[in-house]
Design a protein around this motif. Structure first.
Motif, mmCIF file in Angstrom:
data_model
loop_
_atom_site.group_PDB
_atom_site.id
_atom_site.type_symbol
_atom_site.label_atom_id
_atom_site.label_comp_id
_atom_site.label_asym_id
_atom_site.label_seq_id
_atom_site.Cartn_x
_atom_site.Cartn_y
_atom_site.Cartn_z
ATOM 1 N N ILE A 20 -14.033 -3.293 11.430
ATOM 2 C CA ILE A 20 -12.889 -2.871 10.634
ATOM 3 C C ILE A 20 -11.778 -3.885 10.875
ATOM 4 O O ILE A 20 -11.283 -4.023 11.998
ATOM 5 C CB ILE A 20 -12.421 -1.459 11.023
ATOM 6 N N LEU A 21 -11.416 -4.620 9.833
ATOM 7 C CA LEU A 21 -10.341 -5.603 9.939
ATOM 8 C C LEU A 21 -9.005 -4.904 9.740
ATOM 9 O O LEU A 21 -8.857 -4.052 8.866
ATOM 10 C CB LEU A 21 -10.520 -6.706 8.909
ATOM 11 N N ILE A 22 -8.019 -5.293 10.551
ATOM 12 C CA ILE A 22 -6.719 -4.635 10.542
ATOM 13 C C ILE A 22 -5.622 -5.689 10.555
ATOM 14 O O ILE A 22 -5.695 -6.652 11.332
ATOM 15 C CB ILE A 22 -6.560 -3.734 11.788
ATOM 16 N N THR A 23 -4.616 -5.503 9.703
ATOM 17 C CA THR A 23 -3.407 -6.312 9.771
ATOM 18 C C THR A 23 -2.240 -5.363 9.975
ATOM 19 O O THR A 23 -2.007 -4.480 9.145
ATOM 20 C CB THR A 23 -3.198 -7.144 8.487
ATOM 21 N N VAL A 24 -1.542 -5.527 11.083
ATOM 22 C CA VAL A 24 -0.381 -4.694 11.373
ATOM 23 C C VAL A 24 0.834 -5.376 10.772
ATOM 24 O O VAL A 24 1.110 -6.550 11.045
ATOM 25 C CB VAL A 24 -0.195 -4.503 12.900
ATOM 26 N N SER A 25 1.548 -4.631 9.913
ATOM 27 C CA SER A 25 2.730 -5.196 9.269
ATOM 28 C C SER A 25 3.826 -4.151 9.181
ATOM 29 O O SER A 25 3.573 -2.951 9.287
ATOM 30 C CB SER A 25 2.388 -5.718 7.870
ATOM 31 N N GLN A 26 5.022 -4.639 8.986
ATOM 32 C CA GLN A 26 6.180 -3.769 8.792
ATOM 33 C C GLN A 26 7.014 -4.375 7.682
ATOM 34 O O GLN A 26 7.363 -5.564 7.738
ATOM 35 C CB GLN A 26 6.989 -3.640 10.082
ATOM 36 N N ASN A 27 7.279 -3.588 6.657
ATOM 37 C CA ASN A 27 8.027 -4.050 5.489
ATOM 38 C C ASN A 27 7.397 -5.292 4.871
ATOM 39 O O ASN A 27 8.099 -6.215 4.440
ATOM 40 C CB ASN A 27 9.499 -4.303 5.844
ATOM 41 N N GLY A 28 6.058 -5.342 4.894
ATOM 42 C CA GLY A 28 5.340 -6.445 4.272
ATOM 43 C C GLY A 28 5.210 -7.698 5.117
ATOM 44 O O GLY A 28 4.579 -8.663 4.707
ATOM 45 N N SER A 29 5.794 -7.697 6.307
ATOM 46 C CA SER A 29 5.709 -8.860 7.193
ATOM 47 C C SER A 29 4.811 -8.548 8.374
ATOM 48 O O SER A 29 4.869 -7.446 8.928
ATOM 49 C CB SER A 29 7.097 -9.246 7.713
ATOM 50 N N PRO A 30 3.969 -9.514 8.786
ATOM 51 C CA PRO A 30 3.095 -9.267 9.934
ATOM 52 C C PRO A 30 3.897 -9.016 11.209
ATOM 53 O O PRO A 30 4.976 -9.568 11.389
ATOM 54 C CB PRO A 30 2.277 -10.549 10.062
ATOM 55 N N VAL A 31 3.336 -8.170 12.060
ATOM 56 C CA VAL A 31 3.949 -7.835 13.338
ATOM 57 C C VAL A 31 3.147 -8.507 14.443
ATOM 58 O O VAL A 31 1.922 -8.437 14.455
ATOM 59 C CB VAL A 31 3.957 -6.305 13.546
#
Length: 118
Positions: A20-31
């Motif tokens: 499971i690939l995951i991208t953590v972001s906040q307001n569209g920007s990576p964290v």
């Protein structure tokens, strides 16, 4: 911490290796998730204790921590559970110990047909 929980239903085949690939972001920007751990938990019912989870996995070795990119590896051993529909979530615990559920939904485990591997 990310501000929104994404709901996504997943379907896997019993006994298969899945990532499971995951991208953590906040307001569209990576964290930046350096020092963080991601926890995957699947249960019969959402209120079951974590110790009673049918599948649990974690990862603190990220693909691109600065870019918020990681994965959860579900090995064939972990996915060799009774075919059914389970409740799952992925929690992100940052390097300060803050906890945020970033993904949740239903995990459907379908019956495998071929069970031999050699």
């Amino acid at each position: 911490m990310a501000s929104r929980v994404t709901i996504q239903n997943l379907t896997i085949v019993r006994g298969d290796d899945e990532t499971i690939l995951i991208t953590v972001s906040q307001n569209g920007s990576p964290v930046d998730i350096t020092g963080s751990t991601l926890f995957f938990t699947a249960k019969q019912t959402a209120t079951d204790a974590d110790a009673d989870a049918v599948i649990s996995a974690e990862n603190s070795s990220h693909t691109d921590a600065a870019g918020g990119v990681s994965f959860i590896a579900l090995t064939h051993t972990l996915t060799s559970v009774e075919p059914s529909t389970y409740h799952y979530d992925i929690q992100w615990v940052d390097d300060s110990g803050n906890v945020k559920t970033i993904l949740k939904g239903k995990l459907t485990v379908e019956q495998d047909i071929t069970t031999r591997t050699a």
